[in-house]
Design an enzyme around this catalytic site. Structure first.
Site, mmCIF file in Angstrom:
data_model
loop_
_atom_site.group_PDB
_atom_site.id
_atom_site.type_symbol
_atom_site.label_atom_id
_atom_site.label_comp_id
_atom_site.label_asym_id
_atom_site.label_seq_id
_atom_site.Cartn_x
_atom_site.Cartn_y
_atom_site.Cartn_z
ATOM 1 C CB CYS A 1 -0.851 -0.172 1.223
ATOM 2 S SG CYS A 1 -1.837 1.073 0.676
ATOM 3 C CG HIS B 1 -2.809 -3.624 3.412
ATOM 4 N ND1 HIS B 1 -2.467 -2.868 4.341
ATOM 5 C CD2 HIS B 1 -4.224 -2.598 2.497
ATOM 6 C CE1 HIS B 1 -2.253 -1.372 3.982
ATOM 7 N NE2 HIS B 1 -3.446 -1.655 2.801
ATOM 8 C CD GLU C 1 -0.824 -5.039 6.310
ATOM 9 O OE1 GLU C 1 -0.091 -5.915 4.734
ATOM 10 O OE2 GLU C 1 -0.754 -4.297 6.588
#
Lengths: 231, 84
Positions: A86, A195, A197
């Site tokens: 991002c 994302h 994570e």
């Protein structure tokens, strides 16, 4: 134990989640500070998401000149695996480690959704635990996520197989060629808008095949780099 | 005090969603007739003393390295606009 650095800029939001993902994958997260040019002998670096320097000027534009980035750019040139997520992807394009740029979403709205992606290239440092053509789901949340590049750059990326992830079913921001992520020529530097994570632990990620919030497709980004480093 | 003004605009081929949003809002104010709006950035760089060739050269360097991203933007003007 493999040491993976996670950079914190002023305004970074997802450094804690990225560090958690590194730990869940079986590596040791190492906090790296924007104002410190010492990479503390890490084996790889994650540039997490957020709004570094408030997105002032352009997303990632000020971060590019942070002391830590001078070291990251140097080390990336020598083959250090670097993942930009991002805002971290925006920092990588501003740093010229990756081609193209991101502008505001074509619909002008902030978007937050569980995003389906196709893994187009599973030979990079961060994707080797995927299979080519595999579909995965990880969260996407951004304002400036529309990937743009000139026609020659897009053609080169396609020809060289450097489109690593493509949006599937829905293009959420108007990105050219449905591009969600790209890599450098060597494949050690990867950037993407969604994302990984946020999809590493059952109970906290997107919906998966086994039920609500069971999706952990993001974990393999981090296990991939361990496979790359350990061989 | 000397002042250099740098104007940066999104490249013509890059969709300018902010400009489009402004263009859509104008008719709501009763301001009709503007068929397109593009939104750019203006930077004012001030120096102690006059704007010399060196100052202009430094401003041009700033314009192309930090103030603009050549992938999506053009520097359309770097000019001495010191108050007379």
């Amino acid at each position: 134990m493999t040491r993976i650095g996670v950079v914190t800029f002023p305004g970074t939001l997802d450094d804690r989640d990225a560090a958690r993902a590194v730990r869940v994958a079986g590596a040791q997260p190492v906090s790296l500070w924007h104002a410190d040019d010492d990479l503390h002998e890490v084996d790889a670096v994650v540039l997490p998401g957020g709004f570094s320097y408030g997105d002032y000027l352009r997303a990632g534009a000020i971060s590019r000149f942070a002391p830590v980035m001078t070291s990251v750019v140097d080390a990336a040139g020598r083959g250090l695996p670097v993942l930009g997520i991002c805002n971290g992807f925006q920092v990588l394009t501003e740093s010229h480690l990756l081609p193209g740029s991101m502008v505001k979403n074509d619909h002008l709205q902030f978007v937050c959704r569980e995003q389906r992606l196709v893994v187009e290239n599973n030979t990079t440092a961060w994707t080797r635990d995927f299979t080519a053509g595999e579909q995965i789901t990880i969260p996407l949340k951004n304002q400036d996520g529309q990937y743009v590049a000139d026609a020659a750059t897009l053609a080169r990326l396609e020809d060289e197989g450097r489109v690593v992830f493509r949006y599937h079913t829905v293009n959420p921001n108007g990105s050219r060629h449905d591009i969600a992520g790209v890599c450098n020529a060597a494949g050690n530097v990867v950037g993407l808008m969604p994302h990984p994570e946020h999809a590493v632990e059952p109970g906290f990620g997107p919906d998966g095949a086994a039920g609500p919030r069971t999706g952990t497709d993001g974990l393999r980004f981090f296990t991939s780099v361990l496979s790359t480093l350990v061989g | 005090m000397g002042r250099v003004v740098v104007d940066v605009m999104p490249k013509p081929e890059i969709l300018d969603p902010q400009g489009k949003a402004v263009a859509r809002a104008l008719p709501r104010l009763g301001i009709d007739g503007f068929v397109t709006v593009r939104q750019g950035k203006r930077f004012e760089l001030e120096v102690d003393g006059p704007v010399t060739d060196d100052v202009l050269a430094a401003a041009r360097q700033a314009a192309t390295t930090l103030l603009s991203n050549p992938v999506i933007e053009d520097v359309v003007r770097v000019a001495d606009e010191s108050a007379a």
